[in-house]
Enzyme design. Structure first.
Site, PDB file in Angstrom:
ATOM      1  N   HIS A  35       0.835  -1.211   0.000  1.00 30.98           N
ATOM      2  CA  HIS A  35       0.000   0.000   0.000  1.00 30.98           C
ATOM      3  C   HIS A  35       0.870   1.261   0.000  1.00 30.98           C
ATOM      4  CE1 HIS A  35      -3.373   2.660   1.171  1.00 30.98           C
ATOM      5  NE2 HIS A  35      -2.462   3.251   1.939  1.00 30.98           N
ATOM      6  N   GLU A  36       1.911   1.262   0.825  1.00 27.36           N
ATOM      7  CA  GLU A  36       2.788   2.435   0.877  1.00 27.36           C
ATOM      8  C   GLU A  36       3.582   2.588  -0.419  1.00 27.36           C
ATOM      9  OE1 GLU A  36       2.303   4.490   3.198  1.00 27.36           O
ATOM     10  OE2 GLU A  36       1.013   3.131   4.309  1.00 27.36           O
ATOM     11  N   HIS A  94       1.537   4.298  -2.965  1.00 30.05           N
ATOM     12  CA  HIS A  94       1.563   5.761  -2.829  1.00 30.05           C
ATOM     13  C   HIS A  94       2.795   6.340  -3.533  1.00 30.05           C
ATOM     14  CE1 HIS A  94      -1.884   6.587  -0.382  1.00 30.05           C
ATOM     15  NE2 HIS A  94      -1.504   5.790   0.607  1.00 30.05           N
ATOM     16  N   GLU A 113      -6.396   6.970  -0.973  1.00 31.86           N
ATOM     17  CA  GLU A 113      -6.195   5.789  -0.141  1.00 31.86           C
ATOM     18  C   GLU A 113      -6.842   4.562  -0.785  1.00 31.86           C
ATOM     19  OE1 GLU A 113      -4.339   5.438   2.597  1.00 31.86           O
ATOM     20  OE2 GLU A 113      -3.721   7.517   2.290  1.00 31.86           O
TER      21      GLU A 113
END
Length: 319
Positions: free
Chosen positions: A176-177, A180, A217
């Site tokens: 997930h990071e 980003h 997100e």
């Protein structure tokens, strides 16, 4: 006293800017309501900030030029325009200062992740076709996960997060990071912060900015799942650190936004039922399209909006 009809062409640029702003906000609301593709929803949320700030800045600028010419003096609207730009720059300065302060404060606290954690991060990064900087670990009991930096971004995890999640769940959080970073979300946040500052007096700008944070997100979740193929594991990780009655509960910067956790988990379950992990769209193509649209809107958007605002009074043959 001036003839009221002479004031009409002076007000047209501002009215045009307001109409364009309302149209941009309405389009954003429509995209969010109909549940369009995630990339489109992120783009529409960004446009909900960018287009109103651009239109109002150009409209106020045009109006101030016309009024200054008419009264042969510095128009008060020029001061308003300057104040808008100054507030936007102040917002950017605050964002960069917070990033710098966080990096400075963590420099003496963080330490490189263990070889096992770094190996997992490198494995996930291969799915994104990217090489990452060493993962940093914060000696904190709260479960934290976030991306630090705009150019050379780094993934930061807390020791509490490493102790709470199992290896598979940890991989999903790292993915997930990395999503980003792949999507350049910190850079998008920086640009959006400027436009938010320019029109900070508009409630619609704050609304659009909050939706942009939420949608990015969700988009990062979807991009991470497209690489790992494990939406349930990511949902499980979110629940472990976000459910209030869980022993490890604590809002986690970058990982958890309490008002969006329910939506994120439901979206991940939906992806599981759709078996989207089997399709596995290439992350570069998905993230790349959105970045191209955002870049195109930012660089090319001023031309049509500016032309309409500056040319409309002449097209209408106003006195």
């Amino acid at each position: 006293m001036d003839n009221p009809s002479t004031l009409v062409p002076l007000l047209v640029p501002l009215v045009t800017a307001l109409v364009i702003s309302v149209a941009a906000l309405g389009t954003s609301c429509w995209f969010l309501k109909v549940g369009a593709l995630r990339d489109g929803r992120v783009l529409s949320s960004y446009a909900g900030i960018f287009v109103p700030s651009l239109a109002l800045a150009l409209g106020v600028g045009h109006l101030s030029l016309d009024m200054a010419h008419a009264i042969s003096a510095i128009c008060p609207l020029s001061v308003v325009l300057g104040a808008m730009l100054l507030v936007g720059i102040t917002f950017v300065g605050g964002y960069l200062w917070r990033q710098h302060k966080l990096q400075r404060d963590l420099a003496s606290l963080c330490h490189p992740a263990s070889p096992a954690v770094q190996q997992r991060a490198d494995k996930v990064a291969q799915g994104f076709a990217m090489v990452i900087a060493p993962v940093l670990v914060i000696p904190a009991e709260r479960p934290l996960a976030f991306v630090l930096g705009i150019g050379e971004a780094e993934v930061c995890l807390s020791q509490g997060l490493l102790d709470t999640l199992d290896p598979v769940e940890l991989e999903q959080v790292i993915a997930h990071e990395l999503a980003h970073i792949q999507r350049r979300d910190n850079l998008i946040a920086l640009v959006s912060t400027f436009f938010l500052g320019v029109t900070a007096f508009l409630p619609s700008s704050w609304w659009a900015f909050s939706h942009l944070l939420r949608e990015r997100e969700l988009a990062a979740d979807e991009l991470a799942v497209s690489v790992t193929g494990k939406p349930v594991a990511l949902a499980r990780a979110l629940l472990k650190v976000a459910v209030p009655d869980h022993p490890a509960f604590s809002p986690a910067a970058g990982l958890i936004q309490p008002d969006t956790i329910d939506m994120r988990v439901k979206n991940l379950v939906r992806l599981h039922h759709l078996k989207q992990e089997a399709a596995r769209p290439h992350p570069l193509s998905k993230g790349g399209r959105e970045k191209l649209w955002l870049l195109g809107l930012t660089l090319l958007g001023p031309f049509p909006v500016g032309w309409l605002i500056f040319a409309l009074p002449h097209l209408l043959h106003l006195p």
